[in-house]
Scaffold this motif. Structure first.
Motif, PDB file in Angstrom:
ATOM      1  N   MET A 163       0.928  -0.985  -0.026  1.00 55.21           N
ATOM      2  CA  MET A 163      -0.047  -0.139   0.071  1.00 55.21           C
ATOM      3  C   MET A 163       0.729   1.216   0.049  1.00 55.21           C
ATOM      4  SD  MET A 163      -3.003   1.074   2.666  1.00 55.21           S
ATOM      5  CE  MET A 163      -1.769   1.494   4.100  1.00 55.21           C
ATOM      6  N   ILE A 164       0.369   2.200  -0.581  1.00 56.24           N
ATOM      7  CA  ILE A 164       1.078   3.606  -0.560  1.00 56.24           C
ATOM      8  C   ILE A 164       0.002   4.554  -0.141  1.00 56.24           C
ATOM      9  CG2 ILE A 164       1.849   5.495  -2.206  1.00 56.24           C
ATOM     10  CD1 ILE A 164       2.811   3.380  -4.031  1.00 56.24           C
ATOM     11  N   GLN A 165       0.535   5.240   0.828  1.00 53.08           N
ATOM     12  CA  GLN A 165      -0.403   5.991   1.691  1.00 53.08           C
ATOM     13  C   GLN A 165       0.515   7.518   2.013  1.00 53.08           C
ATOM     14  OE1 GLN A 165      -1.666   5.257   5.823  1.00 53.08           O
ATOM     15  NE2 GLN A 165      -3.605   5.800   4.992  1.00 53.08           N
ATOM     16  N   PHE A 166      -0.282   8.654   1.458  1.00 55.70           N
ATOM     17  CA  PHE A 166       0.273   9.931   1.542  1.00 55.70           C
ATOM     18  C   PHE A 166      -0.835  10.526   2.501  1.00 55.70           C
ATOM     19  CE2 PHE A 166       3.193   9.003  -1.341  1.00 55.70           C
ATOM     20  CZ  PHE A 166       4.067  10.155  -1.780  1.00 55.70           C
ATOM     21  N   THR A 167      -0.298  11.280   3.582  1.00 62.41           N
ATOM     22  CA  THR A 167      -1.102  12.180   4.558  1.00 62.41           C
ATOM     23  C   THR A 167      -0.883  13.501   4.699  1.00 62.41           C
ATOM     24  OG1 THR A 167      -1.706   9.973   5.733  1.00 62.41           O
ATOM     25  CG2 THR A 167      -2.386  12.166   6.619  1.00 62.41           C
ATOM     26  N   ASP A 168      -1.335  14.571   4.150  1.00 60.31           N
ATOM     27  CA  ASP A 168      -0.912  15.848   4.280  1.00 60.31           C
ATOM     28  C   ASP A 168       0.484  16.040   4.129  1.00 60.31           C
ATOM     29  OD1 ASP A 168      -3.559  16.477   5.095  1.00 60.31           O
ATOM     30  OD2 ASP A 168      -3.173  15.871   7.148  1.00 60.31           O
ATOM     31  N   VAL A 169       0.930  15.508   2.918  1.00 58.51           N
ATOM     32  CA  VAL A 169       2.355  15.756   2.563  1.00 58.51           C
ATOM     33  C   VAL A 169       2.893  17.006   1.840  1.00 58.51           C
ATOM     34  CG1 VAL A 169       4.309  14.613   1.050  1.00 58.51           C
ATOM     35  CG2 VAL A 169       2.681  13.197   2.272  1.00 58.51           C
TER      36      VAL A 169
END
Length: 228
Positions: A1-7
């Motif tokens: 999985m690839i997850q970006f959070t508020d990057v």
């Protein structure tokens, strides 16, 4: 999985390439990442591969937390990824077979594994008859198939293709996209970074659109909304 959070990603000149990107790509998905030049696509790619670190926000790639990843862990994280480049990046003085085998040798694979895996991957991408050729003896489409074979050979969970059809004519471009779809059907997550609207519209896949460092749309409409 690839997850970006508020990057957020700011460069030393103070320019923000990413302004708070949040997105999640699940295992087994096929996703297009699209947007105009300068929108932030390349920065996202470089963060996923560990070439850059975000200024703020969190990034997780295939079980690795990229904010806290240690330098010695980065090569192991990268083994979960297979990257395909627009300019192929093949080794011209090596045969097709050795270009693919080289990717296994650099991670210490045994010759027995190499002899079993390389022919399988060449057959998978449709160039099994070209094993003894050199890249310069192949068409652009064949060279891109070779680049995909090299990206696949270490059995990554995710393939990232950066403008994989940028140097190909429309017919060859469609073939390469169909090949990536086949690879996805076998269970590999595929992320294709592109600006080619025509190709995106021909494949009914999820499309994440980036502009000015922000996600501006995310859905299965097969089309992305922005003006060049």
């Amino acid at each position: 999985m690839i997850q970006f959070t508020d990057v957020v990603k700011s460069y030393t000149e103070g320019n923000k390439a990413l302004n708070g990107v949040s997105m999640q790509i699940e295992d087994g998905e096929f996703v297009f990442l699209v947007g105009p030049s300068g929108s932030g696509k390349s920065t996202i790619m470089k963060i996923i591969t560990g070439e850059l670190r975000p200024t703020s926000g969190s990034v997780h790639v295939n079980g690795y937390n990229l904010e806290r990843i240690r330098k010695r862990e980065i090569p192991y994280m990268r083994r979960t990824l297979g990257v395909v480049f627009q300019d192929f990046r093949l080794i011209e003085n090596m045969t097709v077979y050795d270009n693919v085998a080289f990717a296994m040798r650099v991670i210490g694979a045994k010759e027995k594994e190499i002899k079993e895996r390389v022919p399988y991957v060449l057959e998978l991408v449709g160039i099994e008859g070209k094993a003894r050729r050199h890249p310069g003896e192949m068409s652009g489409g064949e060279q891109q198939r070779l680049a995909i074979a090299r990206a696949l050979v270490n059995n990554p969970s995710t393939i990232i293709a950066d403008e994989p059809t940028g140097n190909l004519d429309p017919a060859r471009s469609f073939e390469i996209m169909a090949l990536l779809q086949e690879i996805n059907n076998l269970g590999t997550t595929v992320l294709v970074v592109t600006h080619e609207k025509e190709l995106v519209e021909r494949f009914d896949k999820r499309v994440i659109a980036i502009n000015d460092g922000l996600v501006i749309s995310d859905g299965m409409d097969g089309y992305y909304q922005y003006e060049e």
